[in-house]
Design a protein around this motif. Structure first.
Motif, PDB file in Angstrom:
ATOM      1  N   VAL A   1      36.383   4.573  67.235  1.00  0.00           N
ATOM      2  CA  VAL A   1      34.964   4.920  67.095  1.00  0.00           C
ATOM      3  C   VAL A   1      34.727   5.927  65.970  1.00  0.00           C
ATOM      4  O   VAL A   1      33.835   5.720  65.134  1.00  0.00           O
ATOM      5  N   PRO A   2      35.492   7.032  65.881  1.00  0.00           N
ATOM      6  CA  PRO A   2      35.262   7.963  64.761  1.00  0.00           C
ATOM      7  C   PRO A   2      35.441   7.303  63.391  1.00  0.00           C
ATOM      8  O   PRO A   2      34.688   7.607  62.456  1.00  0.00           O
ATOM      9  N   MET A   3      36.407   6.404  63.271  1.00  0.00           N
ATOM     10  CA  MET A   3      36.634   5.729  61.997  1.00  0.00           C
ATOM     11  C   MET A   3      35.446   4.842  61.641  1.00  0.00           C
ATOM     12  O   MET A   3      34.952   4.861  60.494  1.00  0.00           O
ATOM     13  N   ILE A   4      34.949   4.072  62.589  1.00  0.00           N
ATOM     14  CA  ILE A   4      33.801   3.200  62.322  1.00  0.00           C
ATOM     15  C   ILE A   4      32.567   4.039  61.994  1.00  0.00           C
ATOM     16  O   ILE A   4      31.838   3.762  61.031  1.00  0.00           O
ATOM     17  N   ARG A   5      32.336   5.080  62.786  1.00  0.00           N
ATOM     18  CA  ARG A   5      31.161   5.931  62.576  1.00  0.00           C
ATOM     19  C   ARG A   5      31.185   6.540  61.169  1.00  0.00           C
ATOM     20  O   ARG A   5      30.154   6.609  60.476  1.00  0.00           O
ATOM     21  N   GLU A   6      32.360   6.985  60.735  1.00  0.00           N
ATOM     22  CA  GLU A   6      32.482   7.579  59.401  1.00  0.00           C
ATOM     23  C   GLU A   6      32.088   6.590  58.317  1.00  0.00           C
ATOM     24  O   GLU A   6      31.335   6.924  57.384  1.00  0.00           O
ATOM     25  N   TRP A   7      32.576   5.344  58.414  1.00  0.00           N
ATOM     26  CA  TRP A   7      32.311   4.380  57.371  1.00  0.00           C
ATOM     27  C   TRP A   7      30.879   3.848  57.435  1.00  0.00           C
ATOM     28  O   TRP A   7      30.280   3.531  56.392  1.00  0.00           O
ATOM     29  N   LEU A   8      30.306   3.773  58.617  1.00  0.00           N
ATOM     30  CA  LEU A   8      28.894   3.389  58.704  1.00  0.00           C
ATOM     31  C   LEU A   8      28.032   4.433  57.974  1.00  0.00           C
ATOM     32  O   LEU A   8      27.083   4.081  57.261  1.00  0.00           O
ATOM     33  N   ALA A   9      28.383   5.699  58.165  1.00  0.00           N
ATOM     34  CA  ALA A   9      27.649   6.764  57.487  1.00  0.00           C
ATOM     35  C   ALA A   9      27.870   6.725  55.981  1.00  0.00           C
ATOM     36  O   ALA A   9      26.920   6.877  55.193  1.00  0.00           O
ATOM     37  N   ARG A  10      29.114   6.524  55.555  1.00  0.00           N
ATOM     38  CA  ARG A  10      29.411   6.478  54.112  1.00  0.00           C
ATOM     39  C   ARG A  10      28.652   5.369  53.401  1.00  0.00           C
ATOM     40  O   ARG A  10      28.231   5.534  52.248  1.00  0.00           O
TER      41      ARG A  10
END
Length: 308
Positions: free
Chosen positions: A293-302
């Motif tokens: 989840v943290p990895m996906i959230r980071e890339w969605l934001a980027r």
């Protein structure tokens, strides 16, 4: 190992072995040597490279056969007979449903569940009396130790196998234990998810409130040539891939090794990146450790995509 009589499932029963002239001492020695493998009390099978689910399937079939078809195989055991994929199931006991509202019983090898089954909730598969695909999925979803993720995984698998969603929706309109979780999981279930790892990935996304990904989208290059079909994607800009060794083994081409399949996967990923798509990957360990989840959230934001 030669001479032991087997039935249509490849099972060897003590009673038929004795009738064929073998003794209990010979059977015991054969088990000790590894010539045959015990799968249930009084039932054996030739040795082989089997998954835990395949071994449990034999145990469930043997239990039913030894009971003369007087029991209904259910829950996780019925799932192995139907071919339902589950998320980290407990396969220590063969599960049966008694057809009675009382009298549940559990031993080290059997778990008898109480409950009256309607005629349309019972089927026969490979000559074994078991709960239907739909009833089995609901039973597993209500009792899985893996919570929402386990319920979602079994419903995804049931839909892949052609289960009737409406029938399952009707079955979860009850007050039994675990039914709230099952009801919620069925609402999100999608037969496009190809394995329990993808289901667990999606369960974590759902519980974290992330934007819902598209499943199994076919990407093409500017000429219209097929590049890849991906596990998850968001707006065609971010692709998420669950990596499990079974994924590579399942899709091996003739003459390929798992390493060849992994190399082909890398080439596929490079082709996606050339079109401007970001690809992220995760494994079972990442799911277990809460890193997905943290990895996906980071890339969605980027990438400026919606992340709840």
């Amino acid at each position: 190992m030669t001479g032991y009589p087997t039935d249509r499932h490849g099972l060897i029963y003590r009673s038929t072995a004795l009738d064929a002239g073998f003794t209990d001492t010979e059977i015991t020695r054969a088990v000790t040597r590894g010539d045959i493998v015990r799968v249930a009390r009084g039932a054996f099978a030739p040795p082989g490279d089997r998954t835990p689910e395949q071994i449990h399937r034999l145990a469930a079939i043997a239990t039913s056969e030894l009971a003369g078809g007087s029991v209904v195989v259910s829950h996780q055991s019925a799932a192995t007979v139907h071919g339902l994929e589950m998320l980290q199931p407990s396969l220590r006991r063969v599960h049966l449903t008694t057809g009675s509202p009382a009298g549940a019983h559990r031993t080290t090898t059997r778990h008898e569940h109480v409950g009256v089954l309607a005629d349309d909730e019972i089927s026969i598969v490979d000559g074994i009396v078991i709960t239907t695909l739909e009833r089995t999925a609901v039973d597993v979803a209500c009792t899985t130790t893996m919570g929402f993720a386990g319920a979602l995984a079994v419903f995804d698998s049931a839909l892949r196998l052609g289960a009737d969603r409406a029938e399952m929706q009707e079955m979860v309109q009850t007050t039994r234990r675990g039914v709230g979780r099952a009801r919620r999981a069925l609402r999100y279930a999608d037969g496009k998810a190809e394995n329990p790892g993808e289901s667990w990935s999606r369960a974590q996304m759902i519980e974290a409130g992330l934007s819902s990904p598209r499943l199994q989208h076919q990407f093409r290059d500017v000429q219209g040539n097929e590049i890849a079909r991906t596990d998850f994607d968001w707006s065609g800009l971010l692709v998420g891939e669950f990596d499990g060794m079974t994924k590579y083994q399942k899709h091996l081409r003739p003459g390929e090794t798992p390493f060849d399949a992994m190399r082909r996967e890398k080439q596929r990923e490079d082709a996606l990146r050339r079109t401007g798509v970001m690809v992220i990957r995760w494994t079972w360990k990442d799911l277990q450790d809460g890193r997905v989840v943290p990895m996906i959230r980071e890339w969605l934001a980027r990438l400026g995509l919606t992340a709840a």
